[in-house]
Design a protein around this motif. Sequence first.
Motif, PDB file in Angstrom:
ATOM      1  N   ASP A  95      79.147  70.132 -75.667  1.00 60.74           N
ATOM      2  CA  ASP A  95      79.809  69.760 -74.281  1.00 60.74           C
ATOM      3  C   ASP A  95      80.977  69.077 -74.855  1.00 60.74           C
ATOM      4  OD1 ASP A  95      79.127  66.843 -75.315  1.00 60.74           O
ATOM      5  OD2 ASP A  95      76.978  66.953 -74.745  1.00 60.74           O
ATOM      6  N   THR A 219      78.388  73.150 -72.532  1.00 61.86           N
ATOM      7  CA  THR A 219      77.824  73.353 -71.359  1.00 61.86           C
ATOM      8  C   THR A 219      79.286  73.053 -71.078  1.00 61.86           C
ATOM      9  OG1 THR A 219      78.882  70.499 -71.632  1.00 61.86           O
ATOM     10  CG2 THR A 219      76.325  71.826 -71.599  1.00 61.86           C
ATOM     11  N   SER A 298      69.934  72.309 -56.020  1.00 56.19           N
ATOM     12  CA  SER A 298      69.110  70.973 -55.861  1.00 56.19           C
ATOM     13  C   SER A 298      68.832  70.242 -54.500  1.00 56.19           C
ATOM     14  CB  SER A 298      69.169  70.226 -56.515  1.00 56.19           C
ATOM     15  OG  SER A 298      69.765  70.273 -57.881  1.00 56.19           O
ATOM     16  N   TYR A 327      69.292  72.135 -65.052  1.00 57.67           N
ATOM     17  CA  TYR A 327      69.032  71.067 -66.185  1.00 57.67           C
ATOM     18  C   TYR A 327      67.621  71.112 -67.143  1.00 57.67           C
ATOM     19  CZ  TYR A 327      73.430  70.563 -63.792  1.00 57.67           C
ATOM     20  OH  TYR A 327      75.147  70.128 -63.666  1.00 57.67           O
ATOM     21  N   GLN A 329      64.725  70.320 -65.828  1.00 55.72           N
ATOM     22  CA  GLN A 329      63.758  69.584 -65.680  1.00 55.72           C
ATOM     23  C   GLN A 329      62.540  69.610 -64.766  1.00 55.72           C
ATOM     24  OE1 GLN A 329      67.125  67.517 -63.482  1.00 55.72           O
ATOM     25  NE2 GLN A 329      66.912  65.677 -64.687  1.00 55.72           N
ATOM     26  N   CYS A 374      65.559  61.890 -62.467  1.00 55.35           N
ATOM     27  CA  CYS A 374      65.627  63.423 -62.722  1.00 55.35           C
ATOM     28  C   CYS A 374      67.156  64.072 -61.773  1.00 55.35           C
ATOM     29  CB  CYS A 374      64.712  64.394 -62.334  1.00 55.35           C
ATOM     30  SG  CYS A 374      63.436  63.833 -63.273  1.00 55.35           S
ATOM     31  N   SER A 377      70.650  61.595 -62.462  1.00 53.91           N
ATOM     32  CA  SER A 377      70.894  62.799 -63.590  1.00 53.91           C
ATOM     33  C   SER A 377      71.416  63.737 -63.365  1.00 53.91           C
ATOM     34  CB  SER A 377      69.954  62.460 -64.546  1.00 53.91           C
ATOM     35  OG  SER A 377      68.789  63.443 -64.482  1.00 53.91           O
ATOM     36  N   SER A 378      70.585  64.809 -63.085  1.00 57.87           N
ATOM     37  CA  SER A 378      71.427  66.277 -62.244  1.00 57.87           C
ATOM     38  C   SER A 378      72.563  65.962 -61.532  1.00 57.87           C
ATOM     39  CB  SER A 378      70.368  67.750 -62.109  1.00 57.87           C
ATOM     40  OG  SER A 378      69.291  67.015 -60.753  1.00 57.87           O
ATOM     41  N   LEU A 381      76.023  65.371 -62.950  1.00 55.66           N
ATOM     42  CA  LEU A 381      76.905  66.465 -63.845  1.00 55.66           C
ATOM     43  C   LEU A 381      77.082  67.653 -62.691  1.00 55.66           C
ATOM     44  CD1 LEU A 381      74.433  67.352 -66.529  1.00 55.66           C
ATOM     45  CD2 LEU A 381      76.770  66.388 -66.640  1.00 55.66           C
ATOM     46  N   ASP A 382      76.819  68.127 -61.602  1.00 61.88           N
ATOM     47  CA  ASP A 382      77.124  68.648 -60.348  1.00 61.88           C
ATOM     48  C   ASP A 382      77.968  67.997 -59.737  1.00 61.88           C
ATOM     49  OD1 ASP A 382      75.836  70.601 -61.350  1.00 61.88           O
ATOM     50  OD2 ASP A 382      73.667  70.886 -59.438  1.00 61.88           O
ATOM     51  N   THR A 428      66.806  61.257 -72.968  1.00 66.21           N
ATOM     52  CA  THR A 428      66.433  63.025 -72.096  1.00 66.21           C
ATOM     53  C   THR A 428      65.635  63.203 -71.601  1.00 66.21           C
ATOM     54  OG1 THR A 428      67.584  63.738 -73.787  1.00 66.21           O
ATOM     55  CG2 THR A 428      69.667  62.978 -71.925  1.00 66.21           C
TER      56      THR A 428
END
Length: 460
Positions: A95, A219, A298, A327, A329, A374, A377-378, A381-382, A428
Amino acid sequence: MTNPFDRAVIVGGSIGGTLAAAAVAPHFAEVVLLDKDHLPDEAVFRKGVPQGAHFHALLAAGRQAMDELLPGFAEHAFELGAARLDSALDVMRLDRVGWSPRFESTLEFLMASRPLIEKALRDQAHQLANVRYDSGVEVAGLVGADGRVTGVRLADGRNIEADLVIDASGRFSQAPEWLQELGYPAPSEEVVNAHWGYSSTFLRVPENWDPGFRALAVTPFGEGALTPEAASRAMAMWVVEGDRRWILTAQGSGGDHPPRTEEKLREFISSIGVPELDKALAEVEFPEKISMWRDTRSRLRDFAGQPDRPEGFFAIGDAWMGFNPVYGQGMTAAALEARDLRSVIEEQLTEHPKDLTGLAGRFYAKADALIKYCWNSSNTLDHRIPGVDYTVDGEPRTVDASSSEFSDRLAAYMGLDPDRYIKYRETTQLLRSPEWLGSDEVVSAVKAHWDELGRAIVPR
């Protein structure tokens, strides 16, 4: 002991529904799972899970919760062919802070295809005498009176009465529309769309193949990538069942989507610029078709904050929050929500025997912290993806990507010490509360080495 309630109806017989059934089964004479699909007896793909042909990651906390709700799940999955992986030793991750450290650990992964996980769960659920699946049944709405949902309305015109209805119908849930039909407001809805897409296929690898890993994940790097294409592209490949069946998923964000043909897909992955990956792929075969998936939004429905809701009904799993599948989850969140459900229904009936009034509110309040963690956290990144869209109830909102600066440095800091790294991996994997990541000790250490850690945020 006589069950205090007659029937619970669960809309959806997949992972979230099966685990919800296990959670409430001790308190109902009958738990019926309704699914519009014809649920197979074997570990095969089905129309109702279009994303089932793609990679699925079961986090360690998800496996733990599944074993608690349906004892014997993991061992049965291994008997069916699921693979065991050491999270630190067997997995190569690349990453923005480079390759993750590799060493022997006790943090074990269960790796399997989505159909195998579903089969293992359903097999265990079938051992519960009061749980049954009713396949090929489509739910068209809710039935309610006097502030309470009293059952479901089927597409064929029939009604099924229930003391409790749980919507586990997934990311295409119609729960907001159903609630509005009963006169209740739809929950507020947030959507984050980084325009990811991915292509997946199962691989056949050579006999006694040893590429130096049993799972590899790369990633998107964004700025500072090895190649221009690597800024938006990612991939993962790992063993799923047996020794020779692996899965490959290529991912592209910001509308840079991977193709469907083998030749073009190999070119897409090669453009990421990782020699270890290129060498591994040169030695494998693509014996099965390549599947594509493009709906990676999402979506969070704020059921927990809904000001007015009927009793006797709530949503779980992707019907509540549909994660960006990139991701990994979703299955774990559904399992942890079901475990929370088991806890709150026991609390409810201890305090108020034979009365489910207030259960929905208890459940949403209990599970909301997990959902929000959740979600955040996702989306951290997005939010860094160029062109990401963020809306609240359909209205565009501004994206704040600044939190990624700290999260990148935090990841770099965690990789410097094996014990700290495992603790981070446990977080994580949702085994450990994330609160320690925000402690004064951790935050101060990251800030004290801010520039040094910042220099580590480039691929190695």
